[in-house]
Design a protein around this motif. Structure first.
Motif, PDB file in Angstrom:
ATOM      1  N   ALA A  37      43.250  33.382  33.199  1.00 11.10           N
ATOM      2  CA  ALA A  37      42.880  32.186  33.953  1.00 11.10           C
ATOM      3  C   ALA A  37      42.969  32.416  35.452  1.00 11.10           C
ATOM      4  O   ALA A  37      43.753  33.240  35.925  1.00 11.10           O
ATOM      5  CB  ALA A  37      43.774  31.016  33.551  1.00 11.10           C
ATOM      6  N   THR A  38      42.109  31.687  36.164  1.00  9.53           N
ATOM      7  CA  THR A  38      42.221  31.625  37.619  1.00  9.53           C
ATOM      8  C   THR A  38      42.226  30.160  37.997  1.00  9.53           C
ATOM      9  O   THR A  38      41.667  29.320  37.302  1.00  9.53           O
ATOM     10  CB  THR A  38      41.014  32.274  38.324  1.00  9.53           C
ATOM     11  OG1 THR A  38      39.835  31.569  37.928  1.00  9.53           O
ATOM     12  CG2 THR A  38      40.883  33.734  37.974  1.00  9.53           C
ATOM     13  N   GLY A  39      42.840  29.881  39.108  1.00  9.79           N
ATOM     14  CA  GLY A  39      42.849  28.522  39.618  1.00  9.79           C
ATOM     15  C   GLY A  39      42.780  28.576  41.125  1.00  9.79           C
ATOM     16  O   GLY A  39      43.283  29.521  41.732  1.00  9.79           O
ATOM     17  N   THR A  65      36.870  39.350  45.200  1.00  9.33           N
ATOM     18  CA  THR A  65      37.934  40.318  45.456  1.00  9.33           C
ATOM     19  C   THR A  65      38.908  40.442  44.293  1.00  9.33           C
ATOM     20  O   THR A  65      39.846  41.218  44.348  1.00  9.33           O
ATOM     21  CB  THR A  65      38.729  39.912  46.716  1.00  9.33           C
ATOM     22  OG1 THR A  65      39.132  38.553  46.566  1.00  9.33           O
ATOM     23  CG2 THR A  65      37.872  40.054  47.960  1.00  9.33           C
ATOM     24  N   SER A  66      38.678  39.671  43.253  1.00  6.37           N
ATOM     25  CA  SER A  66      39.557  39.732  42.100  1.00  6.37           C
ATOM     26  C   SER A  66      38.705  39.643  40.838  1.00  6.37           C
ATOM     27  O   SER A  66      37.754  38.866  40.787  1.00  6.37           O
ATOM     28  CB  SER A  66      40.557  38.566  42.165  1.00  6.37           C
ATOM     29  OG  SER A  66      41.347  38.521  41.010  1.00  6.37           O
ATOM     30  N   VAL A  67      39.043  40.467  39.861  1.00  9.44           N
ATOM     31  CA  VAL A  67      38.238  40.543  38.640  1.00  9.44           C
ATOM     32  C   VAL A  67      39.130  40.413  37.408  1.00  9.44           C
ATOM     33  O   VAL A  67      40.107  41.152  37.265  1.00  9.44           O
ATOM     34  CB  VAL A  67      37.487  41.895  38.548  1.00  9.44           C
ATOM     35  CG1 VAL A  67      36.596  41.937  37.307  1.00  9.44           C
ATOM     36  CG2 VAL A  67      36.677  42.153  39.812  1.00  9.44           C
ATOM     37  N   LEU A  68      38.793  39.464  36.519  1.00  9.57           N
ATOM     38  CA  LEU A  68      39.425  39.361  35.206  1.00  9.57           C
ATOM     39  C   LEU A  68      38.325  39.523  34.176  1.00  9.57           C
ATOM     40  O   LEU A  68      37.273  38.893  34.296  1.00  9.57           O
ATOM     41  CB  LEU A  68      40.062  37.997  34.979  1.00  9.57           C
ATOM     42  CG  LEU A  68      41.300  37.627  35.778  1.00  9.57           C
ATOM     43  CD1 LEU A  68      40.893  36.986  37.087  1.00  9.57           C
ATOM     44  CD2 LEU A  68      42.179  36.681  34.980  1.00  9.57           C
ATOM     45  N   ALA A  88      31.107  40.414  26.412  1.00  6.39           N
ATOM     46  CA  ALA A  88      32.061  40.436  27.522  1.00  6.39           C
ATOM     47  C   ALA A  88      32.072  39.103  28.247  1.00  6.39           C
ATOM     48  O   ALA A  88      31.049  38.422  28.334  1.00  6.39           O
ATOM     49  CB  ALA A  88      31.703  41.555  28.497  1.00  6.39           C
ATOM     50  N   SER A  89      33.245  38.736  28.718  1.00  3.90           N
ATOM     51  CA  SER A  89      33.388  37.569  29.587  1.00  3.90           C
ATOM     52  C   SER A  89      34.153  38.012  30.826  1.00  3.90           C
ATOM     53  O   SER A  89      35.137  38.746  30.715  1.00  3.90           O
ATOM     54  CB  SER A  89      34.173  36.451  28.890  1.00  3.90           C
ATOM     55  OG  SER A  89      33.471  35.963  27.769  1.00  3.90           O
ATOM     56  N   VAL A  90      33.690  37.570  31.965  1.00  2.81           N
ATOM     57  CA  VAL A  90      34.286  38.007  33.228  1.00  2.81           C
ATOM     58  C   VAL A  90      34.481  36.799  34.135  1.00  2.81           C
ATOM     59  O   VAL A  90      33.661  35.875  34.135  1.00  2.81           O
ATOM     60  CB  VAL A  90      33.370  39.033  33.938  1.00  2.81           C
ATOM     61  CG1 VAL A  90      34.013  39.514  35.239  1.00  2.81           C
ATOM     62  CG2 VAL A  90      33.048  40.207  33.033  1.00  2.81           C
ATOM     63  N   ILE A  91      35.597  36.811  34.861  1.00  4.27           N
ATOM     64  CA  ILE A  91      35.787  35.854  35.957  1.00  4.27           C
ATOM     65  C   ILE A  91      35.976  36.654  37.238  1.00  4.27           C
ATOM     66  O   ILE A  91      36.800  37.579  37.287  1.00  4.27           O
ATOM     67  CB  ILE A  91      37.033  34.967  35.750  1.00  4.27           C
ATOM     68  CG1 ILE A  91      36.927  34.166  34.451  1.00  4.27           C
ATOM     69  CG2 ILE A  91      37.229  34.025  36.933  1.00  4.27           C
ATOM     70  CD1 ILE A  91      38.234  33.431  34.085  1.00  4.27           C
ATOM     71  N   LEU A  92      35.203  36.296  38.256  1.00  6.96           N
ATOM     72  CA  LEU A  92      35.401  36.877  39.590  1.00  6.96           C
ATOM     73  C   LEU A  92      35.968  35.782  40.488  1.00  6.96           C
ATOM     74  O   LEU A  92      35.659  34.608  40.307  1.00  6.96           O
ATOM     75  CB  LEU A  92      34.066  37.344  40.174  1.00  6.96           C
ATOM     76  CG  LEU A  92      33.241  38.317  39.324  1.00  6.96           C
ATOM     77  CD1 LEU A  92      31.899  38.594  39.995  1.00  6.96           C
ATOM     78  CD2 LEU A  92      34.002  39.615  39.108  1.00  6.96           C
ATOM     79  N   MET A  93      36.780  36.183  41.464  1.00 11.70           N
ATOM     80  CA  MET A  93      37.251  35.193  42.425  1.00 11.70           C
ATOM     81  C   MET A  93      37.221  35.782  43.817  1.00 11.70           C
ATOM     82  O   MET A  93      37.473  36.974  44.006  1.00 11.70           O
ATOM     83  CB  MET A  93      38.627  34.647  42.080  1.00 11.70           C
ATOM     84  CG  MET A  93      38.913  33.362  42.869  1.00 11.70           C
ATOM     85  SD  MET A  93      40.104  32.240  42.049  1.00 11.70           S
ATOM     86  CE  MET A  93      41.624  33.086  42.396  1.00 11.70           C
ATOM     87  N   CYS A 114      33.363  32.876  39.844  1.00 11.86           N
ATOM     88  CA  CYS A 114      32.134  33.158  39.114  1.00 11.86           C
ATOM     89  C   CYS A 114      32.508  33.535  37.690  1.00 11.86           C
ATOM     90  O   CYS A 114      33.351  34.402  37.474  1.00 11.86           O
ATOM     91  CB  CYS A 114      31.349  34.285  39.770  1.00 11.86           C
ATOM     92  SG  CYS A 114      29.925  34.800  38.786  1.00 11.86           S
ATOM     93  N   SER A 115      31.873  32.879  36.720  1.00  9.20           N
ATOM     94  CA  SER A 115      32.069  33.217  35.309  1.00  9.20           C
ATOM     95  C   SER A 115      30.812  33.890  34.783  1.00  9.20           C
ATOM     96  O   SER A 115      29.699  33.404  35.025  1.00  9.20           O
ATOM     97  CB  SER A 115      32.314  31.959  34.476  1.00  9.20           C
ATOM     98  OG  SER A 115      33.547  31.376  34.802  1.00  9.20           O
ATOM     99  N   ILE A 116      31.010  34.973  34.071  1.00 13.39           N
ATOM    100  CA  ILE A 116      29.885  35.711  33.494  1.00 13.39           C
ATOM    101  C   ILE A 116      30.099  35.813  31.988  1.00 13.39           C
ATOM    102  O   ILE A 116      31.200  36.141  31.544  1.00 13.39           O
ATOM    103  CB  ILE A 116      29.800  37.124  34.097  1.00 13.39           C
ATOM    104  CG1 ILE A 116      29.589  37.044  35.608  1.00 13.39           C
ATOM    105  CG2 ILE A 116      28.672  37.922  33.441  1.00 13.39           C
ATOM    106  CD1 ILE A 116      29.775  38.377  36.332  1.00 13.39           C
TER     107      ILE A 116
END
Lengths: 329, 329, 329, 329
Positions: free
Chosen positions: A192-194, C188-191, C211-216, C223-225
Motif C-alpha cells: 500500500a501507499t498513502g 520515485t518509488s515502486v511497489l 502484474a500489478s504496480v504502484i508508482l509514487m 500511478c496504478s498499473i
C-alpha cells in the motif's frame, strides 16, 4: 410472523436502516434508542415506533433483532451485550478499530451462539451482486484480477478523521471486503501507499486522503484499489473483475442519465453525490438479508469473521505504507 | 394535513398507485373499490385500507381524492360522478376512446370546477423531466425535432387489443403527449403508417402492431415516433430532442448495468422488461404532483385538455393511415 | 526537402514504420536492411526502396535518418554506430535490457550530439494526446492519480518471453513511460507484484504473466498499473487520470462500434486484437514527430533519457516483486 | 495487373477518391482532368499523375476506368460518353436530378454493357457493413423497422442549395439508399414533411433544411428518416434496425473518444465535423469494391438502378410534402 426490530443510533445511517426496516414486509421498527433525545424523537415520529433505552431493549423479550448504528467505539460492547441478551444483531462496520478487541468480541458472539451480521452494504448492491453472479455462472472463467476504484465526493469532517482509525480502517475497509467477496480466495499479501493530496489538515491529523493498494492471494490473484477522499464528479464506485475467459465491469451509477450534445461535446450529468442515494437499493437488500438471518433462513453473511478479516487487511495496509514492505497476513 | 385517497380499480396499475399513495407522506390510502372482491381484499390487506364501493366513496365527505384505475370504458362516467361529488380526480389515460365523449366529460369537469389530472406518467420520469429542464434552461436553443422510440417488450393479450381502441389510442397516446410536453408548440399535422409485423391476429382484430408517425407544428417543428408491440431486449423508451444549439437524449434504463467482456464482445443486460419497474420513480412523482394539486399548491397537469389533445392526435393518426394523407388537427 | 530514411529490420514493427514513412509527405523510404533477404525484398517490392546493408547505410551521405527495428540486443550497438555516422536515429524500445548498457550508449549519443528518439508509440495515440492536452489545459486541476490497464490479447511465443527481459522490461515498460508523460513528476518509488496465472510455462521461464504496480512521486502522486498477458476481449488499453478538479479517461478502441440488442442483452464487438491496428494512427504520428526532429523543428521526445528512465522503473519493479519491498529510484 | 484510373473533377470529393485510388495496391491514378487547370495541377503534383482532357481520356486505350466527380449536371453525359468508350465507370451520386434523364442514361449503359457503379459511400462504411452482416447472419431475425438520423454539421452554401435539386435529392438521397440496403425489400410508399428551421434563405430558395420521412414496403416494413442541415455537435450519422429477434444500432463516430469528468458532469468530444473524415474508411473501401468490379471479380453495386431508385424516392418525398399525401412509387 413480523419481526420486532430495535434501532440503536438514530443518526444518518440509522435513518437509512429505519427506512429499510419499515419498508420490509417481514419486519417492524418497534423501538429506537439514541443518546440524543431529539434524534430518537424524529425517527419515532416518522415511523411510529417507541423510544426506548439500550437496557430496556436488551431486556425486552419481544425484541427479535437490533441494528447497531451508534459510534464505532460502542460497537463491540453493544454486540456483546445483545449477544448475551439473545438478540440477533446487525452491526455497522467496523466492529472496532482494534483487531484484538474484535477478536474478544467475536469470542463472546461465538460462545453465545448469537447471530451477527456486519454492514458491508456494497455486497448487496444489485450491480455488484450481478458481478458476483456472473463470476459464479462461469462467464469469465477463473478470476485473476480485481480493480476497485472507490472515491468519495469529499472528505469527512476533520473531527471525524481524527477518530476514524485512518483511511484504511474507515474507507478502504469496504474495498478490502469486496475482493474477499469476488476473488474466491483470501488475500494474504498487502502492498500500500498513502499520501496527502486533498487536504493538508488530514496529513496533520496523521492520516492519508489518497491511497493505492495491491492485495495478492496465495495463488497469485491480484486486487488493485484506488482511493481518494475527493471526486468532483460524484461518488465514484467502480469494480472490475478480470478472468481467464473475460472480464466484468460494474459501472458508476448516476441519478439522471440524459446526454446533452452541443458544440462543446456530449455531456452526461455527474454521479450520485452521496453514498446513501448511491446504495439505496443495497441498504434495502441488506436488511432483507438480515431478516432472513433472523428468521433462520440464511447464515449471517457478511459475518463477524468477515468484519475481522477486512480489519486485518486494513491494519496490514497501514503497516505497508509506514514500513515500505509487502505485509503478509 | 394528510389527504384521504380512494382507489377505484385494484388491478395492475391500481396496485402501482396504491404503493405510491402509501409511500407519500401527505397521503393516506383510505379506501379501495373493485368489482372483483378478491382484488380489493388483497390491496386492503397489504395497505390496511377499507374496502368500499363507488357510491359510498362518492358520498363520503372524508374522501379528498380518487384515483381511477378501472377499465377505460368507465373512466368518463366516473370522472363526471366524482366531479359532481366534489372530489379531486386522478384518472388513468385515456379518458375515453371517443373524442366526443371526452369533450362532454370535460364539460362537466369544467362546470363543476373539479380538479382533474390525467395519468401520463412519462412526464414525471426523472430523466424526461431532466430533458424538459435542459430545454427550458436553453441548453439546446430552439427545439426543432423530437424523436421518440417506444416499444413494448411484447403485445398485450388479444382480448385487450380488441377493446383497446387501436395502437394509436392505446400505446402511441403516450408518445403523442410527449412532444406536446417537449416541443413547446401544438402539433397540427399528422402523418402515420401502421402495419402488422408482430402477430397476424392483431391484424385480424383490425389493429396494427407496428407504427411510424410524424407530427408537425405550424412553425415546422417535427416529431417522429416509432412504435412496436415487440422488443426482445426489453421496454425500449427513448426520447431525443434536437435544437438549434444542440440535442438532448434520454437513454434507455436497465435494472442492472454491468458489462461482461469476452471473446464474443461486450455485453450489457437487457432493459427493464415491464413498464411498472421502468417507470417506478415516475409513478411516485406523479402521485406526489397530484397531492400538490389536491392541496391547491399546483394546477392539474397533465390536465383533461391534455388528455383530449393526445386523443385527437391518435384519431388523426388512425385516419392518416387509412386515407394515406396528412391529417390536420 | 524530402528526407531519406533507411529502415533497419523488416519484421512486424519494421513494416508498420515503412508504411508510416511512405505515407509521410516529407519522408521517403530509401533503403531497407534485414538479415533475412526475403523480408527485405518484400518491403523493397512494396515501397520501391533499395535493399542495402547497415554498413552501406551508415556510409551513405544521402541518408538522413535511420529507423531501428532490429532485435533488442542490437539496439545499443546500432544507435552508437549511427550516432557516430551522423544520422538522426529512431529506435524501438527498449534501448537495451541492461541499465548500464543504456547509460554507456546514451553517453555516445550525447558526445556525438546525435538526435535520438525512442519508440514509445502510445504517447502519439490521438486519444492519449487528448488526455495530455486536457491536463495541460487545466481541465482537471492538479494531477493526483493515474490508472493504467494494459492487457495483451495473448502471450507472446515462449521463445520470445525467454529473451524479453521479463514482463516489466518488455510489456510494462510502455506503462512506465505513460505516467511519466502524464503525472508531470517523476515516480520515485515502486511497489509491484507479479504472478503466473495465464501460462505455467511463462513461470518456468522465470517470468510473470500478470502484474500489478504502484508508482509514487515525491509529492505523493500515484500511478496504478494492471497488466495481463491475456485478454479474451481484445487489446485492452485504458488510461485514466484523476485530478483535483476532475478526471479524464481514454476509452478502449474497437474497430467496429455497432451494438446488437437481443433477449440476451446489448452486445458490442470486441476491441482491436492487435497493437498495430490499435495504434495505427499513433505510429503515423510518431514518424511525423520524428520527421520534425530530423528537420530540426522539434526536440527528440521521447528521448534516450526517457528510454532509460522507464527501464530503471522496470528494474525497480522486478526487484520490488522479488524482495517484497517498495524500491526507491 | 494494376488498373489505370482517370479522375474527372479535382474538387473536394475528387481529392478523396484520388487518395483512395493511390493507396489501393491494384489501381494507379494515371490521369486527372478538371475545367480548372489549378485544381488538376494540384492533384497531378500530389499523386504524380498526368493532366489530361475528357476527350483524350475517352480515347486512351490504356485507361481502364474513370471516376466521375464533376458537377451533377454533367454526370449523365459523361456516363454515356465513357460507356460508349468502353470504360468502367464510377460516378458520384446522383446520376442526374431528373428521373427521365437517369432512365435514358441507364439505357445507354445497358446497351453498351458498360460497368457502372454509383457512389453511395455509406454502404461501404465498416460499421454499416457490420450492421448489414449482422442482419444477414440472422442476429435480429426479420427486419421490421429502420431508423436513420442524418444531420449535417451545417448547411451548404446557398448557391449550392439553389442547384442541388432540393434536400431530398441532395441530402436525403443517401438515406433513401440505406433502407434499400438494409430492409431487404423495396420501399413502395413515401410520407414526408419538410420545413425551414435553420436558415430562412433556404426557404426563399424553395428548399427545406429539416425533413422527416417515413418509407414503407409492401409487407409493412417501415423506415423513418430524420434530416437536418445543422447539428452543432458534428456530423450526426446513426442507423438502427429493429427486427423480430432484436435490434442493431450503428453509433456515431468521433475522432477523439476521451471523457472528462468534472462537477459539471461527464463530457466527450463532439463528433467528426466533416463527411470526408467521418467516411474516410468508407471511401477507401468503395474504391476497392470498384476495383473488383473493373477486374470482373464483382458486380457493380450500388448500380445505376440503385441510383435511379433512390432518386425516385426523393421525387416522391418532395411530392408527399407538397401534396400532403402518401405517395406510392
Amino acid at each position: 410472523m413480523t419481526l420486532n426490530f430495535a434501532l440503536l443510533g438514530a443518526g444518518r445511517i440509522g435513518k437509512t436502516h429505519a427506512k429499510a426496516i419499515s419498508a420490509n414486509p417481514d419486519a417492524r421498527l418497534a423501538f429506537v434508542a439514541d443518546a440524543m433525545p431529539a434524534a430518537a424523537q424524529a425517527l419515532a415520529n416518522q415511523y411510529a415506533c417507541a423510544i426506548s433505552t439500550i437496557d430496556e431493549i436488551a431486556a425486552d423479550a419481544g425484541v427479535d433483532a437490533v441494528v447497531i448504528c451508534t459510534p464505532t467505539n460502542t460497537h463491540a460492547d453493544l454486540i456483546e451485550k445483545f449477544a448475551r441478551a439473545g438478540k440477533a444483531i446487525f452491526c455497522e462496520k467496523p466492529i472496532d478499530l482494534s483487531v484484538d478487541r474484535v477478536r474478544t468480541c467475536l469470542e463472546v458472539v461465538s460462545q453465545t451462539g448469537a447471530k451477527l451480521m456486519i454492514g458491508f452494504n456494497r455486497r448487496f448492491d444489485p450491480h455488484f451482486q450481478a458481478v458476483k453472479a456472473a463470476i459464479e455462472a462461469g462467464k469469465i472463467g477463473d478470476v485473476e484480477m480485481v480493480q476497485i476504484i472507490s472515491r468519495d465526493p469529499g472528505p469527512p469532517p476533520l473531527d471525524y478523521v481524527k477518530v476514524s482509525g485512518g483511511i484504511f480502517r474507515d474507507m478502504t475497509i469496504h474495498d478490502f471486503d469486496m475482493p474477499r467477496f469476488l476473488l474466491g480466495e483470501e488475500p494474504t499479501s498487502v502492498l500500500a501507499t498513502g499520501s496527502v493530496l486533498v487536504d493538508p489538515e488530514i496529513g496533520t491529523a496523521g492520516d492519508y486522503d489518497s491511497a493505492s493498494v495491491i492485495l495478492m492471494t496465495d495463488s497469485g490473484r491480484h486486487c488493485s484499489i484506488s482511493n481518494s477522499r475527493r471526486a468532483t464528479y460524484g461518488y465514484d464506485q467502480r469494480i472490475e473483475v478480470h478472468g481467464a475467459k473475460g472480464a466484468i465491469a460494474a459501472e458508476n451509477q448516476r441519478p439522471i442519465s440524459i446526454e446533452i450534445a452541443t458544440a462543446d461535446g456530449y455531456t452526461r450529468p455527474p454521479l450520485h453525490d452521496f453514498f446513501m442515494t448511491r446504495y439505496l437499493d443495497a441498504y434495502a437488500a441488506e436488511i432483507a438479508a438480515f431478516v432472513d438471518v433472523v428468521n433462520g433462513k440464511a447464515e449471517a453473511s457478511p459475518s463477524g469473521q468477515d468484519g475481522l478479516r477486512s480489519l486485518v487487511l486494513a491494519e496490514a495496509a497501514a503497516r505497508s505504507v509506514s514500513e515500505g514492505v509487502a505485509v503478509k497476513v
